[in-house]
Motif scaffolding. Structure first.
Motif, short mmCIF file in Angstrom:
data_model
loop_
_atom_site.label_atom_id
_atom_site.label_comp_id
_atom_site.label_asym_id
_atom_site.label_seq_id
_atom_site.Cartn_x
_atom_site.Cartn_y
_atom_site.Cartn_z
N ARG A 1 1.02 -1.05 0.19
CA ARG A 1 -0.11 -0.08 0.08
C ARG A 1 0.93 1.20 -0.13
O ARG A 1 1.77 1.33 0.66
CB ARG A 1 -0.99 0.20 1.22
CG ARG A 1 -2.12 0.97 1.43
CD ARG A 1 -2.80 0.72 2.41
NE ARG A 1 -2.14 1.38 3.46
CZ ARG A 1 -3.00 2.12 4.57
NH1 ARG A 1 -4.11 2.15 4.66
NH2 ARG A 1 -2.43 2.72 5.37
N VAL A 2 0.56 2.47 -0.68
CA VAL A 2 1.47 3.43 -1.01
C VAL A 2 0.44 4.55 -0.56
O VAL A 2 -0.87 4.77 -1.09
CB VAL A 2 2.01 3.54 -2.17
CG1 VAL A 2 2.89 4.86 -2.39
CG2 VAL A 2 3.08 2.40 -2.43
N TRP A 3 0.70 5.66 0.25
CA TRP A 3 -0.10 6.72 0.41
C TRP A 3 0.93 8.07 0.73
O TRP A 3 1.84 7.80 0.87
CB TRP A 3 -1.26 6.66 1.63
CG TRP A 3 -0.42 6.44 2.86
CD1 TRP A 3 -0.40 7.31 4.02
CD2 TRP A 3 0.11 5.17 3.36
NE1 TRP A 3 0.28 7.02 4.92
CE2 TRP A 3 0.47 5.51 4.64
CE3 TRP A 3 0.24 3.90 3.02
CZ2 TRP A 3 0.94 4.73 5.61
CZ3 TRP A 3 0.69 3.03 3.94
CH2 TRP A 3 0.98 3.26 5.13
N HIS A 4 0.20 9.15 0.69
CA HIS A 4 0.94 10.34 1.11
C HIS A 4 0.33 11.02 2.12
O HIS A 4 -1.02 10.88 2.20
CB HIS A 4 1.29 11.11 -0.18
CG HIS A 4 -0.26 11.79 -0.70
ND1 HIS A 4 -0.72 12.94 -0.24
CD2 HIS A 4 -1.07 11.16 -1.67
CE1 HIS A 4 -2.07 13.11 -1.00
NE2 HIS A 4 -1.95 12.17 -1.61
N SER A 5 1.04 11.87 3.06
CA SER A 5 0.51 12.88 4.01
C SER A 5 1.29 13.80 4.35
O SER A 5 2.41 13.99 3.58
CB SER A 5 0.54 11.83 5.28
OG SER A 5 1.51 11.67 5.64
N ILE B 1 5.72 10.52 1.57
CA ILE B 1 5.38 9.40 0.72
C ILE B 1 5.55 7.97 1.74
O ILE B 1 6.75 7.94 2.39
CB ILE B 1 5.99 9.10 -0.49
CG1 ILE B 1 5.59 10.36 -1.26
CG2 ILE B 1 5.53 7.76 -1.38
CD1 ILE B 1 6.28 10.18 -2.73
N TRP B 2 4.40 7.44 2.21
CA TRP B 2 4.50 6.18 3.13
C TRP B 2 4.09 4.87 2.13
O TRP B 2 3.51 5.04 1.19
CB TRP B 2 3.69 6.34 4.04
CG TRP B 2 3.83 7.47 5.22
CD1 TRP B 2 3.76 8.79 5.20
CD2 TRP B 2 4.65 7.30 6.43
NE1 TRP B 2 4.21 9.26 6.26
CE2 TRP B 2 4.90 8.54 7.06
CE3 TRP B 2 5.22 6.02 6.76
CZ2 TRP B 2 5.51 8.67 8.38
CZ3 TRP B 2 5.73 6.20 8.10
CH2 TRP B 2 5.98 7.50 8.98
N ALA B 3 4.55 3.81 2.64
CA ALA B 3 4.24 2.59 2.18
C ALA B 3 4.26 1.41 3.27
O ALA B 3 4.98 1.69 4.31
CB ALA B 3 5.28 2.31 0.84
N GLU B 4 3.58 0.50 2.80
CA GLU B 4 3.49 -0.57 3.67
C GLU B 4 4.37 -1.67 3.16
O GLU B 4 4.21 -2.16 1.82
CB GLU B 4 2.01 -1.18 3.80
CG GLU B 4 1.87 -2.29 5.02
CD GLU B 4 0.63 -2.63 5.02
OE1 GLU B 4 0.21 -3.76 5.14
OE2 GLU B 4 -0.15 -1.66 5.53
N ARG C 1 4.97 -0.18 8.14
CA ARG C 1 4.86 1.24 7.65
C ARG C 1 6.22 1.88 7.42
O ARG C 1 7.02 1.67 8.27
CB ARG C 1 3.87 1.98 8.61
CG ARG C 1 2.61 1.69 8.52
CD ARG C 1 1.72 2.40 9.59
NE ARG C 1 1.64 3.70 8.92
CZ ARG C 1 1.30 4.90 9.65
NH1 ARG C 1 0.40 4.69 10.71
NH2 ARG C 1 1.23 5.96 9.26
N TYR D 1 5.46 11.49 -6.90
CA TYR D 1 4.31 10.36 -6.33
C TYR D 1 3.72 10.30 -7.55
O TYR D 1 3.19 8.95 -7.47
CB TYR D 1 3.42 11.57 -5.53
CG TYR D 1 2.42 10.50 -4.78
CD1 TYR D 1 2.57 9.76 -3.74
CD2 TYR D 1 1.12 10.66 -5.18
CE1 TYR D 1 1.72 9.05 -3.29
CE2 TYR D 1 0.03 9.88 -4.60
CZ TYR D 1 0.47 9.08 -3.56
OH TYR D 1 -0.61 8.38 -2.94
N GLN E 1 3.01 6.46 -8.75
CA GLN E 1 1.53 5.89 -9.09
C GLN E 1 1.54 5.30 -10.66
O GLN E 1 1.19 4.07 -10.51
CB GLN E 1 0.47 7.06 -8.84
CG GLN E 1 0.48 7.44 -7.35
CD GLN E 1 -0.33 6.48 -6.63
OE1 GLN E 1 -1.15 5.60 -7.13
NE2 GLN E 1 0.21 6.21 -5.54
#
Length: 158
Positions: free
Chosen positions: A31-35, A116-119, A124, A140, A144
């Motif tokens: 999983r990849v997300w940003h914060s 940018i974070w990933a599992e 994490r 980013y 993607q």
């Protein structure tokens, strides 16, 4: 292998990524997300100082002109005050252009660091932290695209 993004610190390809000196295969990223990180008040204060630096010469010029109009002084003193106020305002124009350029750059950097974070294997992992919004967006989006392409490729193999 397709390269989606490359700079001195980051590499995003169709097979994997390298960020912060660490390499990951795309298949490792569950999983990849940003914060956004915490607000950096120093950036906000810096913009305030730049705004004041633009306004102070204009205010001094306006005060000089106001004093010239309100004070019952000789014509020569009135002309000197009005002329001085106008000169201060004119001197502020080139300075304002330079200062507004700094304000633009500070907005590009933003007041929040972007992350940018990933599992990775159930953990994490912070892949990237940057204050440069443009660079962050490029990285980013590249990540993607690489992940989307990897998903399509895996679907073709199934």
């Amino acid at each position: 292998m397709i390269t989606y993004y490359r700079d001195g610190d980051v590499l995003v390809t169709s097979t994997g990524i390298r960020m912060d000196g660490r390499d990951y295969r795309l298949s490792e990223l569950a999983r990849v997300w940003h914060s956004r990180g915490r607000r950096q008040w120093s950036a906000v204060a810096g913009r305030g100082v730049l705004g004041l630096a633009v306004l102070v010469p204009v205010l001094i010029g306006a005060i000089g002109i106001s004093i010239a109009v309100l004070v019952e002084a000789s014509t020569a003193v009135t002309i000197a005050l009005v002329g001085g106020g106008i000169l201060i305002g004119l001197v502020a124009l080139p300075l304002a252009d330079v200062l507004l350029e700094f304000v633009d750059r500070s907005h590009d950097r933003g007041s929040h660091p972007l992350e940018i974070w990933a599992e990775v294997r159930g953990t994490r992992v912070l892949l990237l932290r940057s204050n440069n919004r443009q660079r962050f967006g490029q990285i980013y989006r590249a990540l993607q695209r690489a992940l989307d392409q990897d998903t399509v490729s895996q679907g073709d193999q199934a």
